[in-house]
Write a protein that holds these residues in place. Sequence first.
Motif, short mmCIF file in Angstrom:
data_model
loop_
_atom_site.label_atom_id
_atom_site.label_comp_id
_atom_site.label_asym_id
_atom_site.label_seq_id
_atom_site.Cartn_x
_atom_site.Cartn_y
_atom_site.Cartn_z
N GLU A 48 0.90 -0.78 -0.30
CA GLU A 48 -0.30 -0.05 -0.12
C GLU A 48 0.78 1.24 0.39
O GLU A 48 0.58 1.73 -0.36
CB GLU A 48 -0.82 0.00 0.60
N ASP A 49 2.18 1.17 0.97
CA ASP A 49 2.55 2.86 0.61
C ASP A 49 3.49 2.60 -0.47
O ASP A 49 3.59 4.12 -1.08
CB ASP A 49 3.98 2.21 1.81
N TRP A 50 3.40 1.47 -1.21
CA TRP A 50 4.28 2.00 -2.85
C TRP A 50 3.46 2.39 -3.30
O TRP A 50 3.43 3.17 -4.70
CB TRP A 50 4.76 0.47 -3.27
N LEU A 51 1.18 1.47 -3.51
CA LEU A 51 1.22 2.18 -4.81
C LEU A 51 0.68 3.71 -3.91
O LEU A 51 0.54 4.56 -5.31
CB LEU A 51 -0.24 1.85 -4.12
N ARG A 52 0.46 4.39 -2.81
CA ARG A 52 0.68 5.25 -2.09
C ARG A 52 1.37 6.27 -3.00
O ARG A 52 0.82 7.30 -3.71
CB ARG A 52 0.65 5.75 -0.61
N ASP A 53 2.81 6.46 -3.00
CA ASP A 53 3.95 6.70 -3.72
C ASP A 53 4.07 6.91 -4.86
O ASP A 53 5.12 7.51 -5.98
CB ASP A 53 4.99 6.77 -2.37
N ALA A 54 3.80 6.32 -5.78
CA ALA A 54 3.84 5.41 -6.84
C ALA A 54 3.30 6.71 -8.15
O ALA A 54 1.82 6.94 -7.85
CB ALA A 54 2.67 4.28 -7.22
N PRO A 55 4.05 6.58 -9.23
CA PRO A 55 3.46 7.73 -10.49
C PRO A 55 2.54 7.23 -11.07
O PRO A 55 2.64 6.50 -12.23
CB PRO A 55 5.25 8.02 -11.26
N LEU A 56 0.69 7.37 -10.43
CA LEU A 56 -0.15 6.75 -11.14
C LEU A 56 -1.00 7.44 -10.80
O LEU A 56 -1.28 8.90 -10.22
CB LEU A 56 -0.58 5.23 -11.33
N SER A 57 -2.32 8.25 -12.19
CA SER A 57 -3.04 8.79 -11.49
C SER A 57 -4.03 8.34 -10.14
O SER A 57 -3.85 7.47 -9.33
CB SER A 57 -3.92 9.03 -12.79
N PRO A 58 -3.95 9.37 -9.79
CA PRO A 58 -5.69 9.16 -8.65
C PRO A 58 -6.11 8.36 -8.93
O PRO A 58 -6.28 7.42 -7.98
CB PRO A 58 -5.61 10.55 -7.94
N ARG A 59 -6.67 8.66 -9.94
CA ARG A 59 -7.57 7.45 -10.09
C ARG A 59 -7.37 6.27 -10.36
O ARG A 59 -8.07 5.13 -10.07
CB ARG A 59 -8.87 8.19 -11.32
N THR A 60 -6.52 6.11 -11.06
CA THR A 60 -5.84 4.37 -11.03
C THR A 60 -5.57 3.46 -9.69
O THR A 60 -5.74 2.62 -9.18
CB THR A 60 -4.47 4.92 -11.73
N LYS A 61 -4.78 4.62 -9.21
CA LYS A 61 -5.02 3.98 -6.78
C LYS A 61 -5.97 3.97 -7.09
O LYS A 61 -6.61 2.74 -6.50
CB LYS A 61 -4.17 5.18 -6.62
#
Length: 154
Positions: free
Chosen positions: A73-86
């Motif tokens: 979840e930490d990776w997902l939070r900081d990942a270079p992805l759009s808020p919608r993708t997350k």
Amino acid sequence: MTPAAAPDREPLPLAAVEALARAAHVTQTDKAGRPYAEHLQAVAEGVRTRGGDDEQIAAAWLHDSVEDDALTEDWLRDAPLSPRTKAIVRALTKIPGESPQAYAERILATPGARLVKEADLAHNADAARLVVLDETTRARLTAKYAAMRALLGL
């Protein structure tokens, strides 16, 4: 592997998301012993053929990553992805002990998540995938997928 948080950076291109998802799941297999990346690819393609956009396709590649502990979840939070993708990835991440109804409600409340889950269920329920499983597992999964489809109005 955790990217630094930067709200102004561009989301990863789909090819990079695919490569990341394949690497994260490289040791995982499905219930029939097939490489898990085959499922991820099928879900991403299912989203694409159903008219999903790049954010939904990225979420399809990553839809099981946090649930399966392939990424955190930490990776997902900081990942270079759009808020919608997350948000879609989080919506599709089952919480231990969560009821199917609560899971379905979260998916339905998250814009774009239902289409990704539809593609996921379609591949999971594919007859060619189910036929290789033992009868007990096949019956259990068939009922599970049908129930989720009903909860999602599919």
